[in-house]
Design a protein around this motif. Structure first.
Motif, PDB file in Angstrom:
ATOM      1  N   ALA A  34      22.924-122.576  58.162  1.00  0.00           N
ATOM      2  CA  ALA A  34      24.003-122.808  57.197  1.00  0.00           C
ATOM      3  C   ALA A  34      24.497-121.482  56.614  1.00  0.00           C
ATOM      4  CB  ALA A  34      23.517-123.734  56.081  1.00  0.00           C
ATOM      5  N   LEU A  35      23.572-120.606  56.266  1.00  0.00           N
ATOM      6  CA  LEU A  35      23.956-119.312  55.696  1.00  0.00           C
ATOM      7  C   LEU A  35      24.707-118.460  56.720  1.00  0.00           C
ATOM      8  CD1 LEU A  35      20.661-118.564  53.743  1.00  0.00           C
ATOM      9  CD2 LEU A  35      22.900-118.982  52.724  1.00  0.00           C
ATOM     10  N   ALA A  36      24.203-118.435  57.950  1.00  0.00           N
ATOM     11  CA  ALA A  36      24.865-117.653  58.996  1.00  0.00           C
ATOM     12  C   ALA A  36      26.251-118.211  59.298  1.00  0.00           C
ATOM     13  CB  ALA A  36      24.009-117.627  60.263  1.00  0.00           C
ATOM     14  N   ALA A  37      26.383-119.533  59.319  1.00  0.00           N
ATOM     15  CA  ALA A  37      27.690-120.149  59.562  1.00  0.00           C
ATOM     16  C   ALA A  37      28.678-119.793  58.468  1.00  0.00           C
ATOM     17  CB  ALA A  37      27.546-121.665  59.658  1.00  0.00           C
ATOM     18  N   GLU A  62      14.239-119.059  66.302  1.00  0.00           N
ATOM     19  CA  GLU A  62      15.136-120.174  66.594  1.00  0.00           C
ATOM     20  C   GLU A  62      16.584-119.976  66.156  1.00  0.00           C
ATOM     21  OE1 GLU A  62      13.515-124.048  65.511  1.00  0.00           O
ATOM     22  OE2 GLU A  62      11.497-123.175  65.428  1.00  0.00           O
ATOM     23  N   VAL A  63      16.851-118.989  65.309  1.00  0.00           N
ATOM     24  CA  VAL A  63      18.220-118.808  64.807  1.00  0.00           C
ATOM     25  C   VAL A  63      18.740-117.455  65.262  1.00  0.00           C
ATOM     26  CG1 VAL A  63      19.757-118.959  62.822  1.00  0.00           C
ATOM     27  CG2 VAL A  63      17.574-120.189  62.796  1.00  0.00           C
ATOM     28  N   ILE A 199      25.560-125.324  50.837  1.00  0.00           N
ATOM     29  CA  ILE A 199      25.058-123.953  50.958  1.00  0.00           C
ATOM     30  C   ILE A 199      25.959-123.139  51.880  1.00  0.00           C
ATOM     31  CG2 ILE A 199      23.154-122.582  51.923  1.00  0.00           C
ATOM     32  CD1 ILE A 199      21.241-124.688  50.737  1.00  0.00           C
ATOM     33  N   GLU A 200      26.412-123.736  52.979  1.00  0.00           N
ATOM     34  CA  GLU A 200      27.344-123.026  53.860  1.00  0.00           C
ATOM     35  C   GLU A 200      28.623-122.647  53.110  1.00  0.00           C
ATOM     36  OE1 GLU A 200      30.051-123.802  57.860  1.00  0.00           O
ATOM     37  OE2 GLU A 200      28.218-124.974  57.577  1.00  0.00           O
ATOM     38  N   SER A 201      29.114-123.560  52.269  1.00  0.00           N
ATOM     39  CA  SER A 201      30.314-123.280  51.484  1.00  0.00           C
ATOM     40  C   SER A 201      30.071-122.153  50.481  1.00  0.00           C
ATOM     41  CB  SER A 201      30.749-124.550  50.752  1.00  0.00           C
ATOM     42  OG  SER A 201      31.886-124.295  49.951  1.00  0.00           O
ATOM     43  N   LEU A 202      28.919-122.163  49.819  1.00  0.00           N
ATOM     44  CA  LEU A 202      28.575-121.092  48.881  1.00  0.00           C
ATOM     45  C   LEU A 202      28.445-119.752  49.612  1.00  0.00           C
ATOM     46  CD1 LEU A 202      25.909-122.896  46.656  1.00  0.00           C
ATOM     47  CD2 LEU A 202      28.194-122.163  45.948  1.00  0.00           C
TER      48      LEU A 202
END
Length: 212
Positions: A34-37, A62-63, A199-202
């Motif tokens: 989510a953070l990377a996206a 894995e990421v 979290i991705e939005s933040l």
């Protein structure tokens, strides 16, 4: 390329390093994705929980899009454990001779916490010129950082501690600041509840921050 330059290169212009506490290793991979996206590839997982090393190991394996590091590293044993788990960088709240020695014997760069001119000079003598300024707000904030720019011109900082979406851009406007660290992009309750879209939005908002 020095290890500090290597670390800044890994950062790739990212303005915020998320500082994350993971209580359940199963949350690590979806959180990192989510953070990377959202544009925050480099993340710091603090060694404040029993699952921290396993969380680092899972993200590293894995990421592919993430650059995972370990935070709250206090001694050489933790440095070695974090590096073995796959950490691409190590963050400590302070600077000690034993941590400097551990970093000197490793390819993994150290981002050590410093506040005083003496601590910063010690780091510079060890060839470390990219430093964590911690705790930033409590130690004098942007005013103190600006006062360091002339006498300690070689030092560059990632302020952490008391930084949020409200004051991050003020810090990013300081000439000797490369990025900031903060936990507001991945709050504990959102991790616990699996709110990966929020979290991705933040993260997307944080990745777009510019100097004020």
């Amino acid at each position: 390329m020095s290890k500090s330059e290597k670390l800044i290169s890994l950062l790739g212009g990212q303005p915020v390093i998320p500082v994350i506490k993971i209580k359940n290793a199963a949350d690590a991979v979806p959180l990192a994705r989510a953070l990377a996206a959202g544009g925050l590839r480099m993340i710091e997982i603090t060694l404040r929980t029993k699952d921290a090393l396993e969380a680092i190991r899972r993200v590293a394996n894995e990421v592919e899009d993430a650059v995972v590091g370990a935070g709250t590293v206090l001694n050489p044993r933790q440095f070695d454990e974090a590096a073995a788990a796959g950490s691409k960088f190590i963050v400590s709240p302070g600077l000690t001779g034993s941590l400097i020695s551990a970093a000197a014997g490793s390819e993994v760069p150290l981002l050590p916490g410093t506040i005083t001119p003496g601590e910063i000079m010690t780091a510079l003598e060890a060839g470390i010129d990219f430093l964590k300024f911690f705790p930033a707000e409590q130690a004098g904030g942007t005013t103190f950082l600006r006062s360091l720019a002339s006498p300690l011109a070689a030092a560059r900082f990632c302020p952490t501690g008391g930084i949020s979406a409200l004051n991050a851009e003020e810090y990013l406007a300081v000439p000797n600041v490369v990025c900031v660290g903060g936990s507001w992009v991945a709050p504990d309750d959102m991790i616990r509840e699996g709110k990966w879209d929020v979290i991705e939005s933040l993260a997307r908002q944080a990745s777009g921050l510019k100097p004020a």
